[in-house]
Write a protein that holds these residues in place. Structure first.
Motif, PDB file in Angstrom:
ATOM      1  N   ARG D 275     -11.395  -9.366 -14.914  1.00 62.38           N
ATOM      2  CA  ARG D 275      -9.989  -9.795 -14.858  1.00 62.38           C
ATOM      3  C   ARG D 275      -9.098  -8.655 -14.342  1.00 62.38           C
ATOM      4  NH1 ARG D 275      -8.529 -12.001 -20.340  1.00 62.38           N
ATOM      5  NH2 ARG D 275     -10.183 -13.444 -19.744  1.00 62.38           N
ATOM      6  N   VAL D 276      -9.390  -7.450 -14.803  1.00 63.66           N
ATOM      7  CA  VAL D 276      -8.628  -6.300 -14.300  1.00 63.66           C
ATOM      8  C   VAL D 276      -8.874  -6.130 -12.796  1.00 63.66           C
ATOM      9  CG1 VAL D 276      -8.368  -3.783 -14.420  1.00 63.66           C
ATOM     10  CG2 VAL D 276      -8.602  -5.115 -16.530  1.00 63.66           C
ATOM     11  N   LEU D 277     -10.132  -6.266 -12.409  1.00 57.90           N
ATOM     12  CA  LEU D 277     -10.451  -6.129 -10.977  1.00 57.90           C
ATOM     13  C   LEU D 277      -9.792  -7.248 -10.162  1.00 57.90           C
ATOM     14  CD1 LEU D 277     -14.231  -5.040 -11.007  1.00 57.90           C
ATOM     15  CD2 LEU D 277     -12.174  -3.617 -11.072  1.00 57.90           C
ATOM     16  N   ASP D 278      -9.736  -8.451 -10.738  1.00 50.91           N
ATOM     17  CA  ASP D 278      -9.006  -9.545 -10.080  1.00 50.91           C
ATOM     18  C   ASP D 278      -7.576  -9.126  -9.770  1.00 50.91           C
ATOM     19  OD1 ASP D 278     -11.156 -11.245 -10.348  1.00 50.91           O
ATOM     20  OD2 ASP D 278     -10.376 -12.304 -12.121  1.00 50.91           O
ATOM     21  N   GLY D 279      -6.946  -8.571 -10.786  1.00 50.30           N
ATOM     22  CA  GLY D 279      -5.547  -8.155 -10.627  1.00 50.30           C
ATOM     23  C   GLY D 279      -5.410  -7.097  -9.548  1.00 50.30           C
ATOM     24  N   ILE D 280      -6.320  -6.148  -9.564  1.00 53.10           N
ATOM     25  CA  ILE D 280      -6.280  -5.084  -8.544  1.00 53.10           C
ATOM     26  C   ILE D 280      -6.473  -5.685  -7.158  1.00 53.10           C
ATOM     27  CG2 ILE D 280      -7.465  -3.038  -7.678  1.00 53.10           C
ATOM     28  CD1 ILE D 280      -8.178  -2.379 -10.636  1.00 53.10           C
ATOM     29  N   GLU D 281      -7.439  -6.604  -7.066  1.00 55.94           N
ATOM     30  CA  GLU D 281      -7.734  -7.216  -5.772  1.00 55.94           C
ATOM     31  C   GLU D 281      -6.519  -7.981  -5.236  1.00 55.94           C
ATOM     32  OE1 GLU D 281     -10.761 -10.203  -5.890  1.00 55.94           O
ATOM     33  OE2 GLU D 281     -11.058 -10.188  -3.719  1.00 55.94           O
ATOM     34  N   ARG D 282      -5.892  -8.745  -6.121  1.00 50.46           N
ATOM     35  CA  ARG D 282      -4.689  -9.478  -5.692  1.00 50.46           C
ATOM     36  C   ARG D 282      -3.607  -8.528  -5.199  1.00 50.46           C
ATOM     37  NH1 ARG D 282      -5.597 -12.585 -10.311  1.00 50.46           N
ATOM     38  NH2 ARG D 282      -4.110 -11.274 -11.449  1.00 50.46           N
ATOM     39  N   ALA D 283      -3.404  -7.465  -5.962  1.00 51.10           N
ATOM     40  CA  ALA D 283      -2.358  -6.506  -5.574  1.00 51.10           C
ATOM     41  C   ALA D 283      -2.696  -5.843  -4.242  1.00 51.10           C
ATOM     42  CB  ALA D 283      -2.199  -5.449  -6.663  1.00 51.10           C
ATOM     43  N   LEU D 284      -3.963  -5.489  -4.065  1.00 52.56           N
ATOM     44  CA  LEU D 284      -4.367  -4.839  -2.815  1.00 52.56           C
ATOM     45  C   LEU D 284      -4.172  -5.785  -1.636  1.00 52.56           C
ATOM     46  CD1 LEU D 284      -7.595  -2.862  -3.836  1.00 52.56           C
ATOM     47  CD2 LEU D 284      -5.312  -1.952  -3.402  1.00 52.56           C
ATOM     48  N   SER D 285      -4.502  -7.047  -1.828  1.00 49.72           N
ATOM     49  CA  SER D 285      -4.335  -8.029  -0.746  1.00 49.72           C
ATOM     50  C   SER D 285      -2.869  -8.116  -0.342  1.00 49.72           C
ATOM     51  CB  SER D 285      -4.795  -9.416  -1.200  1.00 49.72           C
ATOM     52  OG  SER D 285      -6.161  -9.404  -1.492  1.00 49.72           O
ATOM     53  N   ARG D 286      -2.020  -8.204  -1.354  1.00 47.67           N
ATOM     54  CA  ARG D 286      -0.599  -8.308  -1.070  1.00 47.67           C
ATOM     55  C   ARG D 286      -0.083  -7.042  -0.377  1.00 47.67           C
ATOM     56  NH1 ARG D 286       3.629  -6.459  -3.866  1.00 47.67           N
ATOM     57  NH2 ARG D 286       2.472  -5.986  -5.766  1.00 47.67           N
ATOM     58  N   LEU D 287      -0.455  -5.879  -0.911  1.00 49.55           N
ATOM     59  CA  LEU D 287       0.079  -4.614  -0.399  1.00 49.55           C
ATOM     60  C   LEU D 287      -0.466  -4.272   0.986  1.00 49.55           C
ATOM     61  CD1 LEU D 287      -0.174  -2.630  -3.748  1.00 49.55           C
ATOM     62  CD2 LEU D 287       1.962  -3.297  -2.599  1.00 49.55           C
ATOM     63  N   ALA D 288      -1.691  -4.737   1.256  1.00 48.33           N
ATOM     64  CA  ALA D 288      -2.307  -4.431   2.556  1.00 48.33           C
ATOM     65  C   ALA D 288      -1.485  -5.002   3.690  1.00 48.33           C
ATOM     66  CB  ALA D 288      -3.734  -4.977   2.604  1.00 48.33           C
ATOM     67  N   ALA D 289      -0.701  -6.047   3.397  1.00 48.14           N
ATOM     68  CA  ALA D 289       0.071  -6.694   4.449  1.00 48.14           C
ATOM     69  C   ALA D 289       1.331  -5.915   4.824  1.00 48.14           C
ATOM     70  CB  ALA D 289       0.454  -8.109   3.998  1.00 48.14           C
ATOM     71  N   LEU D 290       1.717  -4.964   3.967  1.00 48.59           N
ATOM     72  CA  LEU D 290       2.965  -4.243   4.232  1.00 48.59           C
ATOM     73  C   LEU D 290       2.763  -3.104   5.240  1.00 48.59           C
ATOM     74  CD1 LEU D 290       4.447  -3.803   0.622  1.00 48.59           C
ATOM     75  CD2 LEU D 290       4.946  -5.596   2.293  1.00 48.59           C
ATOM     76  N   PRO D 291       3.672  -2.979   6.197  1.00 46.87           N
ATOM     77  CA  PRO D 291       3.628  -1.792   7.072  1.00 46.87           C
ATOM     78  C   PRO D 291       3.880  -0.532   6.230  1.00 46.87           C
ATOM     79  CG  PRO D 291       5.206  -3.447   7.883  1.00 46.87           C
ATOM     80  CD  PRO D 291       4.784  -3.873   6.509  1.00 46.87           C
ATOM     81  N   ALA D 292       3.359   0.598   6.705  1.00 49.63           N
ATOM     82  CA  ALA D 292       3.421   1.839   5.922  1.00 49.63           C
ATOM     83  C   ALA D 292       4.841   2.186   5.498  1.00 49.63           C
ATOM     84  CB  ALA D 292       2.808   2.985   6.722  1.00 49.63           C
ATOM     85  N   ALA D 293       5.792   2.079   6.402  1.00 48.43           N
ATOM     86  CA  ALA D 293       7.161   2.470   6.082  1.00 48.43           C
ATOM     87  C   ALA D 293       7.726   1.581   4.967  1.00 48.43           C
ATOM     88  CB  ALA D 293       8.048   2.390   7.320  1.00 48.43           C
ATOM     89  N   GLU D 294       7.413   0.303   5.055  1.00 50.01           N
ATOM     90  CA  GLU D 294       7.922  -0.626   4.043  1.00 50.01           C
ATOM     91  C   GLU D 294       7.262  -0.354   2.695  1.00 50.01           C
ATOM     92  OE1 GLU D 294       7.821  -4.704   5.349  1.00 50.01           O
ATOM     93  OE2 GLU D 294       8.273  -5.429   3.314  1.00 50.01           O
ATOM     94  N   LEU D 295       5.966  -0.059   2.759  1.00 50.00           N
ATOM     95  CA  LEU D 295       5.238   0.269   1.535  1.00 50.00           C
ATOM     96  C   LEU D 295       5.895   1.450   0.813  1.00 50.00           C
ATOM     97  CD1 LEU D 295       2.437  -0.392   0.047  1.00 50.00           C
ATOM     98  CD2 LEU D 295       1.559   1.585   1.289  1.00 50.00           C
ATOM     99  N   LEU D 296       6.158   2.500   1.565  1.00 47.07           N
ATOM    100  CA  LEU D 296       6.760   3.697   0.970  1.00 47.07           C
ATOM    101  C   LEU D 296       8.178   3.417   0.485  1.00 47.07           C
ATOM    102  CD1 LEU D 296       5.481   6.503   3.386  1.00 47.07           C
ATOM    103  CD2 LEU D 296       4.792   6.096   1.021  1.00 47.07           C
ATOM    104  N   ASP D 297       8.876   2.605   1.230  1.00 48.36           N
ATOM    105  CA  ASP D 297      10.243   2.282   0.851  1.00 48.36           C
ATOM    106  C   ASP D 297      10.266   1.448  -0.430  1.00 48.36           C
ATOM    107  OD1 ASP D 297      12.843   2.862   1.880  1.00 48.36           O
ATOM    108  OD2 ASP D 297      13.131   0.680   2.006  1.00 48.36           O
ATOM    109  N   THR D 298       9.352   0.502  -0.511  1.00 50.25           N
ATOM    110  CA  THR D 298       9.269  -0.329  -1.712  1.00 50.25           C
ATOM    111  C   THR D 298       8.892   0.517  -2.921  1.00 50.25           C
ATOM    112  OG1 THR D 298       8.532  -2.125  -0.279  1.00 50.25           O
ATOM    113  CG2 THR D 298       8.241  -2.441  -2.649  1.00 50.25           C
TER     114      THR D 298
END
Ligand SMILES: [Zn+2]
Ligand SMILES: [Zn+2]
Lengths: 293, 321, 293, 321
Positions: D275-298
């Protein structure tokens, strides 16, 4: 292990030592090892696990999938200092060349590892103790420049007593030259892995040996800056047995991994996968002719 | 035993005697003759020096050391520490003003007496010293300050602790930093340039070498021990190693020689130090004009061609064609 | 030392302690010190050299050339956890405010040092032991953001027992917040100098305390991560006298310089000169109103 | 004494008895009644937990530790060392495959038994551990790998050696690195989140917290000792500190809670870890879509608003308006 085409061609002139005799004695436990078994076991003693120093071409052969395109083999040593002590330097080079079946202390070129194309450098202690002179510096620099041009990961197996005395300061300057090339190579995001094998010391250790993204070492390899004897002379006492071993360095945090030689290739493949991803290509058959600057 | 110190003994006596005579008011022909005699003796003793003699010059106990150069700057503010483990007294670094110019200075610091030499580890730098140097180089680059280094070490510290704390990595780290910093780097080899431990702070856009300094791939003693199992043959090894300023200027490894007074820098050190600073100032003026990219490119090409192979076919790499 | 206009205004509501009595006892050697001499000597005991902890406004006053424009004074603490042990948190804050004549544990603003315009933050141990809660985090972050916008060097004097317990994890998160602001500040080439004063520990030490370009410390200041008592309890023995002193840290390579307080301002001016050059302006008379986000 | 372990004793006996009965073939009404009784007991014992009980859950000797999470990954290749001083076994890091995705993993590693705990320093990280973490974070960023951290430490090591080697600098260094790396960072607080020593690897784009984990500005014992001079009042301090997953979700300090089985993660650890890994996987999927600048800004804005002051006038900063 079959002898591939690239190596057979090479052996027409440079017959590697492993064809020479049927048996070889382990330098650590003195066990007599059947040459064919030893080769199959990657020159690891089946009795005591000792990692016998490998010939550079044998190392290349155990790593690459198939073909290996060597570069820099035509870069050959001169005698810039006109060095002559007991023997003139050119004579020493000639003898080492015959003894080692190598043109210099490093072999550089391109091949694939389980499908990953890489720039590969392998040093050999049999040639002038793996010391870095102008040729080693030049070949390594060419490899890094060419690897950078092709955006390939670079793996260098080190084995070296340091800078080569007989080329004086020209040898020392190869530390600067290779580091400059390495900086450019790394600055563009290319992966550089150093594999420290027995022994790695001095100017090689203190330049491209320890400036790697990932530093691997073979089990029990002796690795350090100063040589063991120099330190013992300085402190006037015997050093502990494990001092400057790969395992010691792992504990001291200097290196990423210590590996049995038989685990080394799979580990390299995994690391390539992590760091550069599955951009595999078919095993390298031919590499277009290089435009060495 | 320093061969130069030995050789100086007769000369020093003579010089002292002239001083006494002058105090007593002696002058004229007798004095002139004496002075000519001394001058001839100086030329005789120091006019041409062998490699080994220069090694001894470089190690002369009265030779200017890093602190003498630092004292000759307009200002110096020492910065300490690698931030992690220890402040290494063998590697002194900090902000300085050199002829009005803000710079970052790094130097290998020997001691003038035994106590100070022990504290400074005889100028042999430990990993934390090289890490301090790397840190200060990056700081210099961050604030667009040129880097000036004074090199004077028999080599990197070869002790157990230094091996335990990754001396190789520390030196490689310094070299990597110097390949990266986009500010002018000027190195002055003022005493002993001992192998990788010296090079670690001497990979530079411009290298000045004091006439009687030495810069070597290995110590003559170490070389002799390896080649002939006999450290006592160091003088012979020194000749082989091509470690003098003239040799290295010829190889393109140093860019400029700072001439020393007859008998060595220590015989008239203040103007000599100023001469070294002159050279540094000239180099900094020239390098300051280069855009960062060109500076880095020039640095690359400078080292790229040392022992490099050009053209096709089995050309010899070390030949310096 | 004359009381400048900015400070006199401030003192209308917050009368600093040094107006209160004629004599003060040195907490180290117990010498009775004449208040006026002590102030002239920057609160350094003329007998034993002890650096008495300074009030934040006094510190600011001894640093800036003339005017000081404070920002963030209107950022005041709340009670996010509804904390009440012996006394409710708001009561503790009220008492510290009265005792220290400060609205929180840090004063932030802009002024000039010998002509160099700087963003200046000064923590004060008298307010909740200099602990960092949301207000300290917010004021420091604003200072760094505003300093970045103006491209000014930033100098922060730390004095802190760590993160403030009564604001729980919101306090701890200020380590992250200030570090993020500091990263952006530094990434654009701005100079950040930390001056560690007695005592600097915990969350302040482990965030903007030790992430500086240059780290200075006042003589004999206690500096560390864990508090002295925590370590003694852990190891169950007394620590050596000099442990965690500024001088100890200098030897251990953690900090750039240790300075007597009376040498501090000239040293800061020299460092500003080295790192940002002679871009002096006339002493700050008025700073345009800030647009705090 | 762990209050949860104590409380489990009666339950464990009952569970063992049911197991025996089931083995003997008992079933039907008697069995059902017993099972209902156990279920009721479980709810009674663990249905609602106080802050202090959660502290004990987080410290439960059978609770999954970092190595359990690492073992649940597709692959893990440990990378060692800070390159300078020591490999810290309390901080384990390396390349890993998480549901087919290449990542860099960092974790604080407690031991399962005393021997291992001594080797791992009870999960308390030394400066060289944080420096290893910084190094691996930079390596991850260099090769565009997301960073995943598993947090489980009572705090950074408070020993003499750690102070001598600049623990503050090491933690500040980790934090600085995490503010800089332009790759997704996901932290999972799986056990104890002890103060700055935990945060050092938990400054993240997405923070998952196990339901019964705790994350605190200070240990309850330390807090009680400071406030009341009495570490025994830790249970009381735990309530004050607002260190539970629910509290922290409310404050916006954690982004997601991973619910635990009744009685704690150790009672059915394999699915919980997934379940913890599920959560990590979901977060990684979502975050992978962000451009680097937006990621850092967020990332910046995420922390910028914690305890931040908005608007004009004397608004209270900690009020979370
Ligand atoms: Zn064997
Ligand atoms: Zn006093």
């Amino acid at each position: 292990m079959p002898v591939p085409e690239w190596l057979r061609k090479r052996r027409e002139k440079d017959v590697t030592a492993d064809d020479a005799s049927l048996w070889q004695k382990c330098p650590r436990c003195s066990e007599m090892l059947y040459r064919k078994d030893l080769v199959a076991n990657l020159w690891v003693c089946s009795r005591c696990g000792h990692h016998i120093r490998m010939h550079a071409y044998d190392r290349v052969n155990t790593l690459v999938d198939g073909d290996f395109v060597e570069i820099g083999a035509d870069i050959l040593p001169g005698d810039p200092l006109g060095w002559a002590d007991k023997r003139p330097y050119p004579q020493k080079l000639k003898r080492d060349r015959e003894k080692s079946k190598l043109s210099e202390a490093v072999v550089t070129g391109f091949g694939t590892l389980d499908g990953f194309p890489v720039a590969l450098g392998v040093m050999d202690f049999n040639f002038r103790g793996g010391t870095m002179g102008t040729v080693v510096g030049e070949r390594i620099t060419n490899l890094l420049e060419e690897g950078r041009r092709r955006r390939l990961p670079c793996i260098i197996f080190t084995a070296s007593g340091g800078a080569r005395m007989e080329e004086g300061m020209l040898a020392l300057m190869q530390m600067a030259k290779t580091t400059l090339a390495l900086q450019r190579f790394k600055a563009e995001g290319n992966l550089y892995i150093a594999v420290l094998t027995d022994p790695t010391t001095g100017g090689v250790s203190a330049s491209f040996g320890f400036a790697a993204d990932l530093i691997l070492a073979e089990a029990r390899a002796a690795i350090g800056f100063a040589g063991r004897r120099v330190i013992e002379q300085t402190i006037r006492q015997k050093l502990p047995e494990n001092f400057q071993t790969a395992e010691f360095l792992l504990e001291k945090g200097h290196i990423d991994m210590v590996l049995d030689r038989r685990e080394l290739r799979p580990a390299l493949v995994r690391l390539l996968d992590y760091a550069v991803g599955r951009q595999r290509v078919a095993p390298l058959k031919a590499v277009p002719e290089l435009a060495v600057p | 035993m320093n061969v130069i110190v030995e050789r100086e003994k007769g000369l020093t006596e003579l010089e002292a005697r002239i001083g006494q005579l002058r105090e007593r008011g002696t002058s004229g022909g007798e004095m002139l003759a004496l002075e000519q005699k001394v001058e001839a003796l100086r030329r005789d003793l120091f006019g041409t020096l062998s490699a080994w003699e220069r090694v001894n010059m470089a190690r002369h106990p009265k030779r200017p050391i890093a602190s003498d150069y630092l004292a000759a700057l307009d200002a110096f503010d020492e910065l300490h520490g690698d931030r992690h483990f220890r402040d290494d007294p063998a590697l002194v670094g900090g902000f300085a003003k050199l002829r009005g110019r803000n710079v970052m200075v790094l130097s290998q610091q020997k001691g003038r007496d035994t106590k100070e030499n022990i504290r400074r580890n005889f100028g042999m730098v430990s990993p934390e010293g090289y890490r301090k140097a790397s840190r200060l180089m990056d700081l210099a680059a961050r604030f667009h300050l040129p880097i000036v280094s004074f090199v004077d070490t028999s080599g990197a510290d070869p002790g157990i602790g230094s091996e335990e704390r990754a001396q190789s990595e520390a030196i490689a780290g310094c070299l990597m930093t110097l390949t990266r910093v986009a500010v002018p780097v000027v190195a002055a080899i003022v005493g002993e340039g001992g192998s990788g431990g010296a090079l670690a702070i001497a990979l530079a856009d411009h290298v000045i070498m004091a006439e009687n300094a030495v810069y070597s791939v290995a110590s003559p003693e170490g070389c002799a021990a390896i080649l002939w199992g006999d450290a006592a043959r160091a003088p012979e090894a020194a000749e082989h190693l091509k470690l003098t300023s003239n040799d290295l200027l010829g190889f393109g490894i140093v860019d400029e020689i700072a001439p020393e007074p007859l008998g060595g820098a220590h015989r008239d050190s203040a103007p000599f130090i100023q001469r070294v600073l002159d050279g540094i100032e000239r180099a900094l003026s020239r390098l300051a004009a280069l855009p960062a990219a060109e500076l880095l490119d020039t640095r690359y090409r400078k080292y790229r061609r040392i022992g490099s192979w050009r053209g096709k076919g089995p050309v010899r790499a070390g030949g310096l064609a």
